[in-house]
Design a protein around this motif. Structure first.
Motif, PDB file in Angstrom:
ATOM      1  N   VAL A  38       3.942  -6.439  -3.469  1.00 24.68           N
ATOM      2  CA  VAL A  38       4.910  -5.414  -3.872  1.00 24.68           C
ATOM      3  C   VAL A  38       4.192  -4.104  -4.200  1.00 24.68           C
ATOM      4  CG1 VAL A  38       5.129  -5.910  -6.359  1.00 24.68           C
ATOM      5  CG2 VAL A  38       7.086  -5.030  -5.084  1.00 24.68           C
ATOM      6  N   VAL A  39       2.976  -4.195  -4.708  1.00 26.44           N
ATOM      7  CA  VAL A  39       2.183  -2.985  -4.962  1.00 26.44           C
ATOM      8  C   VAL A  39       1.831  -2.326  -3.628  1.00 26.44           C
ATOM      9  CG1 VAL A  39       0.079  -2.042  -6.004  1.00 26.44           C
ATOM     10  CG2 VAL A  39       1.265  -3.958  -7.106  1.00 26.44           C
ATOM     11  N   GLU A  40       1.470  -3.137  -2.645  1.00 26.75           N
ATOM     12  CA  GLU A  40       1.147  -2.600  -1.317  1.00 26.75           C
ATOM     13  C   GLU A  40       2.359  -1.884  -0.719  1.00 26.75           C
ATOM     14  OE1 GLU A  40      -0.819  -3.932   2.940  1.00 26.75           O
ATOM     15  OE2 GLU A  40      -0.173  -5.502   1.544  1.00 26.75           O
ATOM     16  N   GLU A  41       3.531  -2.491  -0.805  1.00 24.92           N
ATOM     17  CA  GLU A  41       4.727  -1.843  -0.259  1.00 24.92           C
ATOM     18  C   GLU A  41       5.052  -0.562  -1.021  1.00 24.92           C
ATOM     19  OE1 GLU A  41       9.443  -2.457   0.779  1.00 24.92           O
ATOM     20  OE2 GLU A  41       8.283  -4.226   0.181  1.00 24.92           O
ATOM     21  N   ALA A  42       4.933  -0.587  -2.334  1.00 21.12           N
ATOM     22  CA  ALA A  42       5.204   0.613  -3.136  1.00 21.12           C
ATOM     23  C   ALA A  42       4.237   1.743  -2.787  1.00 21.12           C
ATOM     24  CB  ALA A  42       5.128   0.281  -4.619  1.00 21.12           C
ATOM     25  N   SER A  43       3.006   1.396  -2.434  1.00 15.55           N
ATOM     26  CA  SER A  43       2.016   2.409  -2.045  1.00 15.55           C
ATOM     27  C   SER A  43       2.445   3.184  -0.811  1.00 15.55           C
ATOM     28  CB  SER A  43       0.661   1.750  -1.762  1.00 15.55           C
ATOM     29  OG  SER A  43       0.079   1.271  -2.932  1.00 15.55           O
ATOM     30  N   SER A  44       3.212   2.538   0.057  1.00 14.87           N
ATOM     31  CA  SER A  44       3.636   3.191   1.300  1.00 14.87           C
ATOM     32  C   SER A  44       4.846   4.101   1.100  1.00 14.87           C
ATOM     33  CB  SER A  44       3.943   2.141   2.368  1.00 14.87           C
ATOM     34  OG  SER A  44       5.115   1.414   2.020  1.00 14.87           O
ATOM     35  N   ASP A  45       5.478   4.023  -0.063  1.00 10.04           N
ATOM     36  CA  ASP A  45       6.630   4.874  -0.356  1.00 10.04           C
ATOM     37  C   ASP A  45       6.137   6.294  -0.624  1.00 10.04           C
ATOM     38  OD1 ASP A  45       9.667   4.771  -1.253  1.00 10.04           O
ATOM     39  OD2 ASP A  45       8.600   6.003  -2.734  1.00 10.04           O
ATOM     40  N   PRO A  46       6.824   7.308  -0.110  1.00 15.15           N
ATOM     41  CA  PRO A  46       6.345   8.672  -0.343  1.00 15.15           C
ATOM     42  C   PRO A  46       6.479   9.162  -1.781  1.00 15.15           C
ATOM     43  CG  PRO A  46       8.401   8.690   0.894  1.00 15.15           C
ATOM     44  CD  PRO A  46       7.977   7.260   0.783  1.00 15.15           C
TER      45      PRO A  46
ATOM     46  N   VAL B   8       0.770   3.642  -9.173  1.00 19.46           N
ATOM     47  CA  VAL B   8       0.635   2.893  -7.921  1.00 19.46           C
ATOM     48  C   VAL B   8      -0.292   3.698  -7.009  1.00 19.46           C
ATOM     49  CG1 VAL B   8       1.865   2.169  -5.831  1.00 19.46           C
ATOM     50  CG2 VAL B   8       2.865   1.733  -8.077  1.00 19.46           C
ATOM     51  N   PRO B   9      -1.285   3.047  -6.404  1.00 21.43           N
ATOM     52  CA  PRO B   9      -2.226   3.797  -5.567  1.00 21.43           C
ATOM     53  C   PRO B   9      -1.540   4.390  -4.331  1.00 21.43           C
ATOM     54  CG  PRO B   9      -2.582   1.437  -5.318  1.00 21.43           C
ATOM     55  CD  PRO B   9      -1.584   1.613  -6.433  1.00 21.43           C
ATOM     56  N   PRO B  10      -1.835   5.645  -3.994  1.00 26.26           N
ATOM     57  CA  PRO B  10      -1.214   6.260  -2.815  1.00 26.26           C
ATOM     58  C   PRO B  10      -1.748   5.704  -1.496  1.00 26.26           C
ATOM     59  CG  PRO B  10      -2.738   7.785  -3.837  1.00 26.26           C
ATOM     60  CD  PRO B  10      -2.665   6.584  -4.726  1.00 26.26           C
ATOM     61  N   VAL B  11      -2.949   5.150  -1.532  1.00 28.97           N
ATOM     62  CA  VAL B  11      -3.530   4.476  -0.370  1.00 28.97           C
ATOM     63  C   VAL B  11      -3.911   3.084  -0.846  1.00 28.97           C
ATOM     64  CG1 VAL B  11      -5.390   4.470   1.319  1.00 28.97           C
ATOM     65  CG2 VAL B  11      -4.395   6.648   0.575  1.00 28.97           C
TER      66      VAL B  11
ATOM     67  N   GLY C 187      -8.530  -3.866  -3.589  1.00 35.14           N
ATOM     68  CA  GLY C 187      -9.171  -3.440  -4.829  1.00 35.14           C
ATOM     69  C   GLY C 187      -8.288  -2.509  -5.636  1.00 35.14           C
ATOM     70  N   GLU C 188      -7.628  -1.551  -4.965  1.00 33.88           N
ATOM     71  CA  GLU C 188      -6.725  -0.629  -5.666  1.00 33.88           C
ATOM     72  C   GLU C 188      -5.509  -1.367  -6.205  1.00 33.88           C
ATOM     73  OE1 GLU C 188      -6.938   2.619  -6.489  1.00 33.88           O
ATOM     74  OE2 GLU C 188      -8.962   2.706  -5.671  1.00 33.88           O
ATOM     75  N   GLY C 189      -4.991  -2.330  -5.444  1.00 27.33           N
ATOM     76  CA  GLY C 189      -3.855  -3.127  -5.908  1.00 27.33           C
ATOM     77  C   GLY C 189      -4.216  -3.951  -7.136  1.00 27.33           C
ATOM     78  N   GLU C 190      -5.400  -4.580  -7.099  1.00 26.87           N
ATOM     79  CA  GLU C 190      -5.849  -5.350  -8.253  1.00 26.87           C
ATOM     80  C   GLU C 190      -6.061  -4.455  -9.469  1.00 26.87           C
ATOM     81  OE1 GLU C 190      -9.236  -7.588  -6.934  1.00 26.87           O
ATOM     82  OE2 GLU C 190      -7.973  -9.026  -5.862  1.00 26.87           O
ATOM     83  N   ALA C 191      -6.570  -3.239  -9.251  1.00 29.46           N
ATOM     84  CA  ALA C 191      -6.753  -2.297 -10.363  1.00 29.46           C
ATOM     85  C   ALA C 191      -5.399  -1.939 -10.978  1.00 29.46           C
ATOM     86  CB  ALA C 191      -7.486  -1.042  -9.879  1.00 29.46           C
TER      87      ALA C 191
ATOM     88  N   ALA D  69      10.631  -1.565  -4.693  1.00 25.29           N
ATOM     89  CA  ALA D  69      10.055  -1.469  -3.352  1.00 25.29           C
ATOM     90  C   ALA D  69      11.145  -1.075  -2.362  1.00 25.29           C
ATOM     91  CB  ALA D  69       9.426  -2.796  -2.949  1.00 25.29           C
ATOM     92  N   PRO D  70      10.824  -0.224  -1.392  1.00 21.75           N
ATOM     93  CA  PRO D  70      11.846   0.274  -0.459  1.00 21.75           C
ATOM     94  C   PRO D  70      12.673  -0.813   0.235  1.00 21.75           C
ATOM     95  CG  PRO D  70       9.832   1.533  -0.210  1.00 21.75           C
ATOM     96  CD  PRO D  70       9.518   0.405  -1.169  1.00 21.75           C
TER      97      PRO D  70
END
Length: 184
Positions: free
Chosen positions: A25-33, A41-44, A48-52, A102-103
């Motif tokens: 869900v963090v990965e999907e949220a990252s793709s939202d503009p 939430v990491p923009p990319v 590692g960024e998701g775990e952070a 998430a979108p």
């Protein structure tokens, strides 16, 4: 003082503490503009960024900054979003809420169910007299969600917050003890 993030029932959803298994869900949220502009939430996305991001949620409850919940759809145990109850202003008798979905999971009522459940718990169990949240004026879906959960539009805060490198207006929504919807 560390806070224990409880499990809360929220209709077709459940709210619980973040886990490493919630990375999709963090990965999907990252793709939202928009989500990465207004959250941590990491923009990319990377693992590692998701775990952070998940570790930051743990740190927030460990440091007593607030209660970060992942919103999970009960029928398939899929994480669909996040809601947080932030306690920075608790000495002044108020707490702030924020949420994202998430979108691919929008339109299912997750934000409204989560906001209603956390608000009832915060005002009842924790005894917080005032809850508030901020919504950008263009975000009609979030405004409807707030109003359905018993929040009242209180006013426009001009140039309140920086979002994406520019100052943005925000609409303040509040819910106070004694409102008609104390027990939604």
């Amino acid at each position: 003082m560390s806070l224990i993030v409880p499990r809360l029932a929220a209709g077709a959803f459940e709210l619980r503490r973040w886990e490493r298994a919630d990375l999709p869900v963090v990965e999907e949220a990252s793709s939202d503009p928009y989500i990465p502009l207004i959250t941590t939430v990491p923009p990319v996305y990377s693992e590692g960024e998701g775990e952070a991001y998940v570790r930051r949620q743990w740190t927030r409850s460990e440091s007593a900054a607030g209660y970060p919940f992942v919103i999970v759809r009960r029928r398939d145990a899929r994480p669909v979003g996040m809601i947080g109850l932030w306690l920075r202003d608790l000495p002044d008798g108020r707490a702030t809420l924020g949420y994202w979905i998430a979108p691919s999971c929008r339109g299912e009522g997750a934000a409204g169910a989560a906001l209603t459940a956390v608000s009832a718990w915060a005002m009842g169990e924790l005894g917080i007299p005032r809850l508030q949240l901020l919504v950008e004026p263009w975000n009609e879906a979030s405004a409807r969600t707030a109003e359905r959960a018993g929040f009242v539009r209180e006013g426009l805060l001009r140039s309140w917050q920086e979002v994406g490198g520019e100052r943005r207006d925000m609409v303040m929504y509040g819910r106070v003890a004694g409102d008609d919807r104390d027990n939604p």
